[in-house]
Design an enzyme around this catalytic site. Structure first.
Site, PDB file in Angstrom:
ATOM      1  N   SER A 211      50.092  35.536  31.105  1.00  0.00           N
ATOM      2  CA  SER A 211      49.636  36.120  32.371  1.00  0.00           C
ATOM      3  C   SER A 211      48.346  36.921  32.255  1.00  0.00           C
ATOM      4  O   SER A 211      47.691  37.183  33.266  1.00  0.00           O
ATOM      5  CB  SER A 211      50.729  37.011  32.971  1.00  0.00           C
ATOM      6  OG  SER A 211      50.890  38.186  32.201  1.00  0.00           O
TER       7      SER A 211
ATOM      8  N   LYS B 139      49.995  44.429  32.317  1.00  0.00           N
ATOM      9  CA  LYS B 139      49.159  43.941  33.426  1.00  0.00           C
ATOM     10  C   LYS B 139      47.958  44.874  33.581  1.00  0.00           C
ATOM     11  O   LYS B 139      47.869  45.921  32.948  1.00  0.00           O
ATOM     12  CB  LYS B 139      49.939  43.917  34.751  1.00  0.00           C
ATOM     13  CG  LYS B 139      51.220  43.114  34.746  1.00  0.00           C
ATOM     14  CD  LYS B 139      51.008  41.627  34.692  1.00  0.00           C
ATOM     15  CE  LYS B 139      52.345  40.883  34.721  1.00  0.00           C
ATOM     16  NZ  LYS B 139      52.192  39.443  34.443  1.00  0.00           N
TER      17      LYS B 139
END
Length: 200
Positions: free
Chosen positions: A63, A111
């Site tokens: 990701s 993230k």
């Protein structure tokens, strides 16, 4: 004249040699003891820093490509940061949100913060918008489209986070903004693989 031992050496000189030998052995033992204590203290300091100040994490997914390599190792700062005043663009490690049912085996997620408390975040035309302005994101691969961000105000004490690999990232678009209290560290470097070594 001093008495001699069986080898014909004066007993006084034999006693002096034995005394000096004992002194050398004592000095060696003291040196070993002090070195052992010093090594032990160094190990304790390193363990304390690793446990409380910094920690290594493995990147669990794709990701964050191309910024972070899959299965790469990152170094995160855990203390000395104000989690309530992090800026957009900061990469953080946080506890997996309760609403994230994608992989329950993953305890911590990594993230990038893209919007901070009070920001109006949305997407349009393949771009990320904050307060109606297109955000310049040089860390994305050329041609990456940002979609699926429902226009919303980031609540006080929360952050909106997304992966750099926008087409393959389960992030705040799905589980919502994350609370600052869930952040466990700020990523300061990628240390593995060696070809991807970099500081942030």
């Amino acid at each position: 004249m001093p008495f001699a031992d069986d080898r014909g050496e004066p007993r006084a000189s034999v006693g002096l040699a034995a005394y000096r030998g004992r002194r050398r052995r004592v000095r060696r033992l003291r040196w070993v003891a002090r070195s052992s204590v010093l090594v032990g203290l160094c190990v304790a300091v390193v363990l304390a820093l690793t446990r409380f100040a910094f920690q290594f994490y493995a990147v669990p997914s794709a990701s964050m490509l191309p910024t972070l390599a899959v299965a790469g190792r990152i170094w995160a700062q855990k203390i000395g940061i104000n989690v309530e005043h992090l800026s957009a663009g900061t990469i953080v490690v946080f506890k997996r949100p309760p609403t994230d049912h994608l992989d329950p085996n993953i305890a911590d997620v990594v993230k990038r913060i893209v919007a901070v408390p009070g920001d109006v975040v949305s997407s349009a035309g393949g771009h990320l918008l904050v307060d109606g302005q297109v955000v310049r994101e040089p860390y994305l691969r050329p041609g990456t489209a940002t979609t699926g961000v429902v226009s919303q105000v980031v609540p006080p004490g929360d952050y909106f986070v997304m992966g750099d690999n926008r087409g393959n990232s389960y992030d705040s678009r799905f589980f919502g903004p994350i609370p600052a209290t869930s952040i466990v560290g700020k990523v300061v470097a990628q240390v593995w693989p060696p070809s991807e070594l970099r500081a942030f």
